[in-house]
Design a protein around this motif. Structure first.
Motif, short mmCIF file in Angstrom:
data_model
loop_
_atom_site.label_atom_id
_atom_site.label_comp_id
_atom_site.label_asym_id
_atom_site.label_seq_id
_atom_site.Cartn_x
_atom_site.Cartn_y
_atom_site.Cartn_z
N HIS A 85 -13.34 -9.02 -54.58
CA HIS A 85 -14.18 -9.59 -55.86
C HIS A 85 -14.69 -10.93 -55.34
O HIS A 85 -13.93 -11.85 -54.94
N GLU A 86 -15.96 -10.96 -55.85
CA GLU A 86 -16.81 -12.29 -55.53
C GLU A 86 -16.09 -13.77 -56.01
O GLU A 86 -16.21 -14.63 -55.53
N SER A 87 -15.92 -13.69 -57.27
CA SER A 87 -15.50 -14.84 -57.98
C SER A 87 -14.01 -15.39 -57.41
O SER A 87 -13.90 -16.35 -57.90
N GLU A 88 -13.14 -14.34 -57.10
CA GLU A 88 -11.82 -14.73 -56.27
C GLU A 88 -11.39 -14.47 -55.25
O GLU A 88 -12.40 -14.03 -54.40
N SER A 89 -10.55 -15.11 -54.33
CA SER A 89 -10.31 -14.86 -53.24
C SER A 89 -9.29 -13.76 -53.10
O SER A 89 -8.31 -13.72 -52.42
N VAL A 90 -9.38 -12.95 -53.94
CA VAL A 90 -8.23 -11.67 -54.04
C VAL A 90 -9.08 -10.52 -53.92
O VAL A 90 -10.41 -10.29 -54.02
N MET A 91 -8.55 -9.55 -52.82
CA MET A 91 -8.92 -8.26 -52.69
C MET A 91 -8.21 -7.23 -53.31
O MET A 91 -6.95 -7.45 -53.37
N GLU A 92 -8.89 -6.20 -53.58
CA GLU A 92 -8.18 -4.79 -54.25
C GLU A 92 -8.04 -3.82 -53.43
O GLU A 92 -9.31 -3.51 -52.76
N VAL A 93 -7.15 -3.36 -52.95
CA VAL A 93 -6.95 -2.08 -52.12
C VAL A 93 -6.39 -0.87 -52.86
O VAL A 93 -5.56 -1.12 -53.51
N CYS A 94 -7.37 0.18 -52.97
CA CYS A 94 -6.99 1.36 -53.62
C CYS A 94 -6.94 2.60 -52.41
O CYS A 94 -7.82 2.68 -51.55
N VAL A 95 -5.78 3.38 -52.67
CA VAL A 95 -5.79 4.65 -51.92
C VAL A 95 -5.89 5.53 -52.85
O VAL A 95 -5.02 5.82 -53.93
N GLU A 96 -6.92 6.90 -52.75
CA GLU A 96 -7.15 7.65 -53.73
C GLU A 96 -6.78 9.05 -52.88
O GLU A 96 -7.11 9.27 -51.69
N TYR A 97 -6.17 9.99 -53.67
CA TYR A 97 -5.78 11.29 -53.06
C TYR A 97 -5.89 12.15 -54.17
O TYR A 97 -5.66 11.99 -55.37
N ASN A 98 -5.83 13.48 -53.63
CA ASN A 98 -5.89 14.88 -54.73
C ASN A 98 -4.33 15.12 -54.62
O ASN A 98 -3.53 15.27 -53.87
N GLY A 99 -3.82 15.26 -55.91
CA GLY A 99 -2.46 15.92 -56.13
C GLY A 99 -2.48 17.30 -55.99
O GLY A 99 -3.41 18.14 -55.54
N TYR A 100 -1.21 17.93 -56.06
CA TYR A 100 -0.95 19.24 -55.84
C TYR A 100 -1.91 20.17 -56.68
O TYR A 100 -2.43 21.44 -56.22
N PHE A 101 -2.11 19.84 -58.10
CA PHE A 101 -2.90 20.77 -58.86
C PHE A 101 -4.45 20.11 -59.06
O PHE A 101 -4.89 20.18 -60.25
N SER A 102 -4.73 19.54 -57.95
CA SER A 102 -6.31 19.01 -58.03
C SER A 102 -6.88 17.86 -58.82
O SER A 102 -7.71 18.04 -59.12
#
Length: 112
Positions: A85-102
């Motif tokens: 995020h440019e306005s703050e010194s905060v970074m967001e980390v996201c982990v995306e994955y597919n579930g069992y039922f897609s």
């Protein structure tokens, strides 16, 4: 003799026991499949959280990477998505994955 007067008893007993097995299978098999799917989703969710916190520790200790990384663990493909995020010194980390039922699932956290 005793066993000669019981004609047809074996067939009805067989049909009754097979119908009981059929009813039990139609009730319990979908439940078992659903529970197996839920346990796989739970395992993938905990793996995603482990990868998320490992990435957060790497960011906190060293230079923060940018972009999207892909990791395969326990048969599931996890995509890291790191947003700064440019306005703050905060970074967001996201982990995306597919579930069992897609279905798409994601776990996200912010750095400080």
């Amino acid at each position: 003799m005793w066993w000669k007067s019981n004609d047809g008893f074996f067939l009805t007993d067989l049909l009754l026991s097979l119908s009981a097995w059929l009813i039990a299978t139609t009730i319990l098999l979908p439940l078992a499949i659903y529970l197996i799917g839920q346990s796989i989703d739970l395992r993938h969710g905990t793996d995603a959280l482990h990868l998320l916190y490992e990435r957060l520790q790497e960011i906190k200790l060293g230079t923060p990477p940018t972009g999207i990384d892909t990791v395969e663990k326990n048969g599931a493909v996890f995509n890291y998505k790191i947003v700064h995020h440019e306005s703050e010194s905060v970074m967001e980390v996201c982990v995306e994955y597919n579930g069992y039922f897609s279905e798409k699932r994601s776990k996200c956290a912010f750095t400080e």
